[in-house]
Structure formats: structure tokens, C-alpha cells
Write a protein that holds these residues in place. Sequence first.
Motif, PDB file in Angstrom:
ATOM      1  N   PHE A 129      86.455  51.335  38.456  1.00 26.81           N
ATOM      2  CA  PHE A 129      87.615  50.681  37.858  1.00 26.81           C
ATOM      3  C   PHE A 129      88.889  51.476  38.098  1.00 26.81           C
ATOM      4  N   LEU A 130      88.784  52.801  38.108  1.00 22.58           N
ATOM      5  CA  LEU A 130      89.951  53.630  38.420  1.00 22.58           C
ATOM      6  C   LEU A 130      90.474  53.294  39.813  1.00 22.58           C
ATOM      7  N   GLY A 131      89.570  53.198  40.781  1.00 26.31           N
ATOM      8  CA  GLY A 131      89.971  52.848  42.147  1.00 26.31           C
ATOM      9  C   GLY A 131      90.527  51.445  42.248  1.00 26.31           C
ATOM     10  N   ILE A 132      89.918  50.503  41.520  1.00 27.39           N
ATOM     11  CA  ILE A 132      90.410  49.116  41.536  1.00 27.39           C
ATOM     12  C   ILE A 132      91.833  49.064  40.983  1.00 27.39           C
ATOM     13  N   ALA A 184      80.839  37.891  37.228  1.00 28.22           N
ATOM     14  CA  ALA A 184      80.844  38.272  38.651  1.00 28.22           C
ATOM     15  C   ALA A 184      81.505  39.626  38.858  1.00 28.22           C
ATOM     16  N   ASP A 185      81.188  40.562  37.986  1.00 29.41           N
ATOM     17  CA  ASP A 185      81.781  41.890  38.041  1.00 29.41           C
ATOM     18  C   ASP A 185      80.656  42.915  38.019  1.00 29.41           C
ATOM     19  N   GLY A 186      80.309  43.458  39.189  1.00 29.41           N
ATOM     20  CA  GLY A 186      79.184  44.376  39.310  1.00 29.41           C
ATOM     21  C   GLY A 186      79.306  45.617  38.448  1.00 29.41           C
ATOM     22  N   PRO A 187      80.428  46.372  38.523  1.00 29.17           N
ATOM     23  CA  PRO A 187      80.544  47.582  37.701  1.00 29.17           C
ATOM     24  C   PRO A 187      80.424  47.305  36.206  1.00 29.17           C
ATOM     25  N   THR A 188      81.030  46.206  35.740  1.00 30.98           N
ATOM     26  CA  THR A 188      80.932  45.868  34.319  1.00 30.98           C
ATOM     27  C   THR A 188      79.500  45.525  33.945  1.00 30.98           C
ATOM     28  N   ALA A 189      78.798  44.822  34.830  1.00 27.40           N
ATOM     29  CA  ALA A 189      77.394  44.480  34.575  1.00 27.40           C
ATOM     30  C   ALA A 189      76.541  45.741  34.456  1.00 27.40           C
ATOM     31  N   ILE A 190      76.789  46.707  35.329  1.00 24.87           N
ATOM     32  CA  ILE A 190      76.038  47.969  35.270  1.00 24.87           C
ATOM     33  C   ILE A 190      76.367  48.726  33.991  1.00 24.87           C
ATOM     34  N   PHE A 191      77.654  48.785  33.657  1.00 18.98           N
ATOM     35  CA  PHE A 191      78.088  49.511  32.455  1.00 18.98           C
ATOM     36  C   PHE A 191      77.421  48.930  31.210  1.00 18.98           C
ATOM     37  N   LEU A 192      77.456  47.610  31.067  1.00 19.17           N
ATOM     38  CA  LEU A 192      76.920  46.992  29.857  1.00 19.17           C
ATOM     39  C   LEU A 192      75.393  47.089  29.805  1.00 19.17           C
ATOM     40  N   SER A 193      74.734  46.858  30.935  1.00 16.06           N
ATOM     41  CA  SER A 193      73.276  46.934  30.943  1.00 16.06           C
ATOM     42  C   SER A 193      72.782  48.359  30.689  1.00 16.06           C
ATOM     43  N   SER A 194      73.561  49.370  31.109  1.00 17.14           N
ATOM     44  CA  SER A 194      73.173  50.756  30.840  1.00 17.14           C
ATOM     45  C   SER A 194      73.187  51.053  29.344  1.00 17.14           C
ATOM     46  N   LYS A 195      74.005  50.307  28.597  1.00 22.74           N
ATOM     47  CA  LYS A 195      74.095  50.506  27.156  1.00 22.74           C
ATOM     48  C   LYS A 195      73.108  49.638  26.377  1.00 22.74           C
ATOM     49  N   LEU A 196      72.911  48.401  26.844  1.00 21.01           N
ATOM     50  CA  LEU A 196      72.123  47.445  26.064  1.00 21.01           C
ATOM     51  C   LEU A 196      70.695  47.252  26.562  1.00 21.01           C
ATOM     52  N   ALA A 197      70.494  47.268  27.883  1.00 20.52           N
ATOM     53  CA  ALA A 197      69.160  46.974  28.421  1.00 20.52           C
ATOM     54  C   ALA A 197      68.919  47.762  29.704  1.00 20.52           C
ATOM     55  N   PRO A 198      68.751  49.091  29.600  1.00 20.45           N
ATOM     56  CA  PRO A 198      68.567  49.917  30.807  1.00 20.45           C
ATOM     57  C   PRO A 198      67.378  49.495  31.660  1.00 20.45           C
ATOM     58  N   HIS A 199      66.337  48.960  31.027  1.00 13.80           N
ATOM     59  CA  HIS A 199      65.135  48.561  31.767  1.00 13.80           C
ATOM     60  C   HIS A 199      65.375  47.341  32.656  1.00 13.80           C
ATOM     61  N   LEU A 200      66.473  46.614  32.420  1.00 15.67           N
ATOM     62  CA  LEU A 200      66.788  45.440  33.237  1.00 15.67           C
ATOM     63  C   LEU A 200      67.951  45.705  34.203  1.00 15.67           C
ATOM     64  N   ILE A 261      91.992  45.367  21.067  1.00 12.97           N
ATOM     65  CA  ILE A 261      91.161  44.178  20.857  1.00 12.97           C
ATOM     66  C   ILE A 261      89.690  44.528  21.031  1.00 12.97           C
ATOM     67  N   SER A 262      89.390  45.328  22.051  1.00 11.77           N
ATOM     68  CA  SER A 262      87.998  45.634  22.386  1.00 11.77           C
ATOM     69  C   SER A 262      87.840  47.126  22.689  1.00 11.77           C
ATOM     70  N   PRO A 263      87.805  47.969  21.659  1.00 10.16           N
ATOM     71  CA  PRO A 263      87.697  49.415  21.882  1.00 10.16           C
ATOM     72  C   PRO A 263      86.453  49.831  22.651  1.00 10.16           C
ATOM     73  N   SER A 264      85.380  49.046  22.553  1.00  8.27           N
ATOM     74  CA  SER A 264      84.140  49.404  23.235  1.00  8.27           C
ATOM     75  C   SER A 264      84.284  49.370  24.756  1.00  8.27           C
ATOM     76  N   ALA A 265      85.299  48.656  25.243  1.00  8.45           N
ATOM     77  CA  ALA A 265      85.531  48.569  26.691  1.00  8.45           C
ATOM     78  C   ALA A 265      86.498  49.640  27.175  1.00  8.45           C
ATOM     79  N   VAL A 400      89.088  40.228  35.922  1.00 13.98           N
ATOM     80  CA  VAL A 400      88.550  41.583  35.812  1.00 13.98           C
ATOM     81  C   VAL A 400      88.778  42.120  34.397  1.00 13.98           C
ATOM     82  N   ILE A 401      90.006  41.931  33.913  1.00 12.34           N
ATOM     83  CA  ILE A 401      90.324  42.383  32.554  1.00 12.34           C
ATOM     84  C   ILE A 401      89.492  41.612  31.536  1.00 12.34           C
ATOM     85  N   GLY A 402      89.388  40.297  31.751  1.00 10.55           N
ATOM     86  CA  GLY A 402      88.653  39.447  30.812  1.00 10.55           C
ATOM     87  C   GLY A 402      87.180  39.797  30.723  1.00 10.55           C
ATOM     88  N   SER A 403      86.548  40.075  31.857  1.00 10.52           N
ATOM     89  CA  SER A 403      85.124  40.408  31.838  1.00 10.52           C
ATOM     90  C   SER A 403      84.887  41.748  31.150  1.00 10.52           C
TER      91      SER A 403
END
Length: 415
Positions: A129-132, A184-200, A261-265, A400-403
Motif C-alpha cells: 500500500f505504501l508503494g501504491i 478485488a484487492d489482493g493485499p487487503t485480502a491477505i491482510f484480513l485473512s491473516s487476522k481472521l482466518a490464517p488457515h484459509l 471511521i475505521s481504525p482497524s484499517a 482501494v480506499i473503500g476495500s
Amino acid sequence: MKRLVTLIGIFALLFCLQLVGGGFEALASGTEGGFAEQAIGGLEKLWSFTGFANVHYTNIIMIAVGLFFIFLAIKFDYEPLLLVPIGTGVIIGNIPFLAGNNIGLYESGSVLNYLYFGVEKGVYPPLIFLGIGAMTDFSSLISNPKLMILGAAAQIGIFATFLGASALGFGPEEAGAIGIIGGADGPTAIFLSSKLAPHLMGAIAIAAYSYMALVPVIQPPIMRLIVPKHERLIKMKPPRAVSKTEKVLFPIIGLLLTTFISPSALPLLGMLFFGNLLKESGVTERLADTARNALINIITILLGVTVGASTQADYFLTTDSLKIFGLGAISFMVATAGGLLFARIMNLFLKGDKKINPLIGAAGVSAVPDSARVAQMEGLKNDPTNHLLMHAMAPNVSGVIGSAVAAGILLAFLS
């Protein structure tokens, strides 16, 4: 060439002589079993360590998938910067090996396991995200803020997928991690799954990146189905010029507003807007250049290869993975349709040259900049003089911001 062949032949001959000499020594010393049994035993041990001895048909299936990703990247230029590393990683992760030798990605202490740490703990996505942020121009969004609504509308795919995953029997945390594929945001999908469902994580990441790469295939038929011909011909007035002051203030205001609005992000949004501030401030060009080139390239390589390697067949080929891929496809189509339909609804309240071309609604999904390019290509197919790219970038970057905001909301509710 002849000298090389001769040299190889000499080394092979010396090796054979040494092997035979060792055999005679074993026989002369009366070593138990003699040379023949020792040689056979050594060969059997060597065989047990090879991939041929440990291969399973699932390994072959996954290696074929990796080769297919590489084929798509090279032949059709589908997200090559993602699919080549991921495809290679899939092959690396599915080379058969004897367990217990610290080789596999899931074996503690292996090199791949250490590299995977950045995925597992969510370190790589904020750096992406820094690079984006450092390579993104938010001018089109600043000049026409109402287009941000289209980026928000496309996030309907996230919440539709969440409901679908819940209906298929996934738990709340798993459904939340799967749902983010709709952005459709790969980095966000990885970030969230690492927190909620690492096995998936492997299945979610591969699904997200696969559908991002297939944007030029998936979106055009939906765009033609939902947007009638006469609306595809709408020409939008050029975006107004944006001042430097506005460009500098945008990442600061955006950071404060979205993270309140969304401190977790915060890890994602903080790095996104920080990267953009580096770019727009005009006094940190060297840092911005590093972020949008060297740093993001390194992280993309590490992220792609390790995410691909995480698809080790015995961990990846499950019924849940197939469900995730199916849900991912549906969510991507729902997200695209949501952006298109909302653009048409907006036009009901806009007059004259303020109307928007609904094709740019498809760019609300976060695949930057591919979905914006698809909108541009579809616009040119209907009217070769109708350039939509600059307009489409507004919902694209807002997607990107919305996701990221949606991921933060899901994380806050489900963790």
C-alpha cells in the motif's frame, strides 16, 4: 563446445573410477554386505529423498496450475507482475519432498517459512500500500469527488460474499476473510485473512489475485449486459485542474477521515496516504521513488512467491478452497455490477454534461489500474474518441480506499 563435452567426460570417468575403487576397498576390507549392497542401499536412500519417490497426483495438479498462471501472464499479459511470481511460487510449493528436512513452507525453521512470516503476520500488504500510494495520482478523484460513491458502491461484492460464505457453512471470521475477495484487492485480502482466518489465506489470496488478473476477461461481458449502447456513448467533460495544495491536503485529510471511521484499517490506509504524501509533497522525491519502485518490487516478489508456495497440495486442495474460488467469482461479478448499476442510478439525478458514463462504474473494484483500463477500452470500442481513463481512475482509487475501510470494519466486528 567440444572442450566442454570432453571436460564433462573426464569428470564422469574419474567419478566412475573412484566409485569402483571404493567398491574394491570395501571388498578387500571385508565390509559387511560388500560394494554391491552398499551401492544399492545408497541408491535407495537417494531415491527416497527425490521428488519422484514422494510425488502425489495432487502435486501434479498444482504444478499444472502454476504453469497455467505463468502461461496467462506471458501469453496474454494478464497481471504478469503478480502471476509470474505466484505461478512460480505454486510450482516451488508443490515440488514433492520428504517431510522433516526443513524444506516446506509449513515446516518451522525452513527458509520459505521465514519468508512467509511477512504474509502470515500481515507485514507485506501495508508495504504494498505504501508503494501504491507513492505511484497514485488522486487528481481525478479530487476534481470530481462524487465519483467516490462508485468506489463505495462496488464494495457491495464484499458484503454479498460474506453472506454467501456464511450460507455455505463458514464461520463468521472465515466468511469475513472470504468476503474481502469481492473488493478485488489482493493485499487487503491477505491482510484480513491473516487476522481472521490464517488457515484459509492461501486459497483467499490465490482467488483474489486470480480474479484481479482476469479483469479484462470477466468485466467486459457484464459491462455490455448492464449498460445500454446509448449510455456507453456518453462523453464526460474533462476533469478540472487540481492545485498542488489540494494534492498535499488530500492524503492528510484522507488519512484522518478514513482511519477515524475505521481504525482497524490503519496499517493499510496509513501507509497508502503516507506514500501519497511522499509523492505530492515535492520534498521527498527520493523516498517516493524508492517506495514506488525498489521497495514495492521487492515486496511483490516476496509476496507473490510465498503466497504461491502456500498452496502446498495437502493444505490447499480442499473442498473449502473450491467453495472460496466459486464465491470469489460471484463476488467479483456482483462488485462489477454494483458499480455499473449505481452509475446508471446516479445519472437519473444528473443533467446535461454532468452525466457520467456508467462504464466507469466497473472501475470501482480495487484492481488498480486494470479495471480503469478496461473501462477505457470499452469506451473506445463504442466511440474511438471517447477517452474514459482519467475519469475511471477516480472510482478505481476510491475502490482501494473503500476495500481497506471495509476490511477494517469487518476486522473490528469479527475479531
